[in-house]
Scaffold this motif. Structure first.
Motif, PDB file in Angstrom:
ATOM      1  N   VAL B   4      10.237  -2.624  -3.341  1.00  0.00           N
ATOM      2  CA  VAL B   4       9.320  -3.753  -3.435  1.00  0.00           C
ATOM      3  C   VAL B   4      10.119  -5.025  -3.153  1.00  0.00           C
ATOM      4  O   VAL B   4      11.109  -5.287  -3.835  1.00  0.00           O
ATOM      5  CB  VAL B   4       8.666  -3.846  -4.829  1.00  0.00           C
ATOM      6  CG1 VAL B   4       7.748  -5.068  -4.907  1.00  0.00           C
ATOM      7  CG2 VAL B   4       7.903  -2.571  -5.142  1.00  0.00           C
ATOM      8  N   GLN B  25       5.709  -3.639  -0.029  1.00  0.00           N
ATOM      9  CA  GLN B  25       6.364  -2.399  -0.472  1.00  0.00           C
ATOM     10  C   GLN B  25       6.314  -1.379   0.664  1.00  0.00           C
ATOM     11  O   GLN B  25       5.345  -1.320   1.432  1.00  0.00           O
ATOM     12  CB  GLN B  25       5.716  -1.860  -1.757  1.00  0.00           C
ATOM     13  CG  GLN B  25       4.221  -1.684  -1.734  1.00  0.00           C
ATOM     14  CD  GLN B  25       3.746  -0.317  -1.294  1.00  0.00           C
ATOM     15  OE1 GLN B  25       4.538   0.631  -1.136  1.00  0.00           O
ATOM     16  NE2 GLN B  25       2.430  -0.185  -1.106  1.00  0.00           N
ATOM     17  N   HIS B  29       2.591   3.087  -1.562  1.00  0.00           N
ATOM     18  CA  HIS B  29       1.898   3.142  -2.846  1.00  0.00           C
ATOM     19  C   HIS B  29       0.492   2.571  -2.729  1.00  0.00           C
ATOM     20  O   HIS B  29       0.272   1.556  -2.074  1.00  0.00           O
ATOM     21  CB  HIS B  29       2.682   2.360  -3.900  1.00  0.00           C
ATOM     22  CG  HIS B  29       3.865   3.090  -4.406  1.00  0.00           C
ATOM     23  ND1 HIS B  29       4.837   2.490  -5.186  1.00  0.00           N
ATOM     24  CD2 HIS B  29       4.254   4.383  -4.276  1.00  0.00           C
ATOM     25  CE1 HIS B  29       5.754   3.375  -5.510  1.00  0.00           C
ATOM     26  NE2 HIS B  29       5.424   4.536  -4.966  1.00  0.00           N
ATOM     27  N   MET B  32      -0.888  -1.868  -6.498  1.00  0.00           N
ATOM     28  CA  MET B  32       0.046  -2.989  -6.558  1.00  0.00           C
ATOM     29  C   MET B  32      -0.419  -3.978  -7.611  1.00  0.00           C
ATOM     30  O   MET B  32      -1.617  -4.074  -7.906  1.00  0.00           O
ATOM     31  CB  MET B  32       0.182  -3.664  -5.189  1.00  0.00           C
ATOM     32  CG  MET B  32       0.779  -2.734  -4.135  1.00  0.00           C
ATOM     33  SD  MET B  32       1.143  -3.550  -2.573  1.00  0.00           S
ATOM     34  CE  MET B  32       2.607  -4.515  -3.012  1.00  0.00           C
ATOM     35  N   ARG B  68      -5.621  -8.103  -0.323  1.00  0.00           N
ATOM     36  CA  ARG B  68      -4.912  -6.856   0.009  1.00  0.00           C
ATOM     37  C   ARG B  68      -5.506  -6.326   1.306  1.00  0.00           C
ATOM     38  O   ARG B  68      -6.391  -5.484   1.313  1.00  0.00           O
ATOM     39  CB  ARG B  68      -5.086  -5.826  -1.119  1.00  0.00           C
ATOM     40  CG  ARG B  68      -4.292  -4.538  -0.885  1.00  0.00           C
ATOM     41  CD  ARG B  68      -2.974  -4.572  -1.559  1.00  0.00           C
ATOM     42  NE  ARG B  68      -2.206  -3.362  -1.331  1.00  0.00           N
ATOM     43  CZ  ARG B  68      -2.260  -2.272  -2.092  1.00  0.00           C
ATOM     44  NH1 ARG B  68      -3.090  -2.225  -3.131  1.00  0.00           N
ATOM     45  NH2 ARG B  68      -1.511  -1.230  -1.812  1.00  0.00           N
ATOM     46  N   SER B  93       4.545  -1.973  -7.827  1.00  0.00           N
ATOM     47  CA  SER B  93       3.673  -0.999  -7.182  1.00  0.00           C
ATOM     48  C   SER B  93       3.830   0.356  -7.848  1.00  0.00           C
ATOM     49  O   SER B  93       4.825   0.631  -8.526  1.00  0.00           O
ATOM     50  CB  SER B  93       3.985  -0.893  -5.685  1.00  0.00           C
ATOM     51  OG  SER B  93       5.219  -0.233  -5.469  1.00  0.00           O
TER      52      SER B  93
END
Lengths: 113, 113
Positions: B4, B25, B29, B32, B68, B93
Motif C-alpha cells: 500500500v 495498492q 485487494h 480499502m 473508487r 487494504s
C-alpha cells in the motif's frame, strides 16, 4: 457491535514474557480476533489472528478461552524493539460493515533494559 | 512488493484549502480503508470501499470525500481544510472484510494551519 477493552499501558524489561489481555464480551459467533502492532510514525502491522484455543507464530502466541469473551496476546522474551502500541480488533459481521474494523486506543508497551 | 503506497508523506495546508491524499495498492485487494490517527489516540475509520464504484462512511466521514474508480486506487479528498483535520492519515487494504488482516500504508502527516 463488538467492543474491546485493553489496558492503556504496560511496562516490562528485556527478556521477560509479556501478556496483554483484551476483553470482548459481545463477540459474535463468526468473529475472529486480530492483533496489530504499531511503531511511532508507522501504520499498524498485523501480528496474529485466531478464532479459538491457541495460535502461535514466529512473533507471538494468542490464547482464547472457550467462551471467547477475552483473548491474551503473549510476547515471549521481549526486547527494546517490541516497544509499541498493540491493538486488539474483533471483526463484526457486516450488517454495518464500516464498524467491523474499529481500533481502540490500544495498549502502549514500554520495554526497558 | 510495494503493498500500500500513500502520497504525499507530509503536507501543510492553510485553512480552507483543498487537497487529495493518494492511496494505491498492488495486491488486488477488494477492500480499502482510510483511517485518521490523532496524537496519542487510536485509529478512526473515515471511509471504506468494498470494491470499485462502492464506498461507504465510517466513524468520522464529515469533511472528507472518497472515490473508487479502480481496484488499485482509493483517494481521499479534503475540500475545505480545517485545523481539526490535522492528523496522520493511513490507508489500508484487505482481501476481504471481516476476518481478513489489514495492510497499511506508511501514512500521510497533514497539518492545517
Amino acid at each position: 457491535l463488538a467492543k474491546t477493552t485493553q489496558p492503556i499501558s504496560m511496562d516490562s524489561y528485556e527478556g521477560q514474557e509479556v501478556n496483554i489481555t483484551c476483553s470482548h464480551n459481545n463477540i459474535a459467533t463468526n468473529d475472529y480476533i486480530t492483533w496489530y502492532q504499531q511503531f511511532p510514525s508507522q501504520g499498524p502491522r498485523f501480528i496474529i489472528q485466531g478464532y479459538k484455543t491457541k495460535v502461535t507464530n514466529e512473533v507471538a502466541s494468542l490464547f482464547i478461552p472457550a467462551d471467547r469473551k477475552s483473548s491474551t496476546l503473549s510476547l515471549p522474551r521481549v526486547s527494546l524493539s517490541d516497544t509499541a502500541v498493540y491493538y486488539c480488533l474483533v471483526g463484526d459481521m457486516a450488517e454495518q460493515a464500516g464498524t467491523a474494523l474499529i481500533f481502540g486506543k490500544g495498549t502502549t508497551l514500554s520495554v526497558s533494559s | 512488493n510495494a503493498g500500500v503506497t500513500q502520497t504525499p508523506k507530509f503536507r501543510i495546508l492553510k485553512i480552507g484549502q483543498s487537497m487529495t491524499l493518494q492511496c494505491t495498492q498492488d495486491m488486488n485487494h477488494n477492500y480499502m480503508y482510510w483511517y485518521r490517527q490523532d496524537p496519542g489516540m487510536g485509529l478512526k475509520l473515515i471511509y471504506y470501499s468494498v470494491g470499485a464504484g462502492i464506498t461507504d462512511k465510517g466513524e468520522v466521514p464529515n469533511g472528507y470525500n472518497v472515490s473508487r474508480s479502480t481496484t488499485e486506487d482509493f483517494p481521499l479528498r479534503l475540500e475545505l481544510a480545517a485545523p481539526s483535520q490535522t492528523s496522520v492519515y493511513f490507508c489500508a487494504s484487505s482481501y476481504g472484510l471481516t476476518n481478513e488482516k489489514l495492510f497499511f500504508g506508511s501514512g500521510t502527516q497533514l497539518s492545517v494551519l
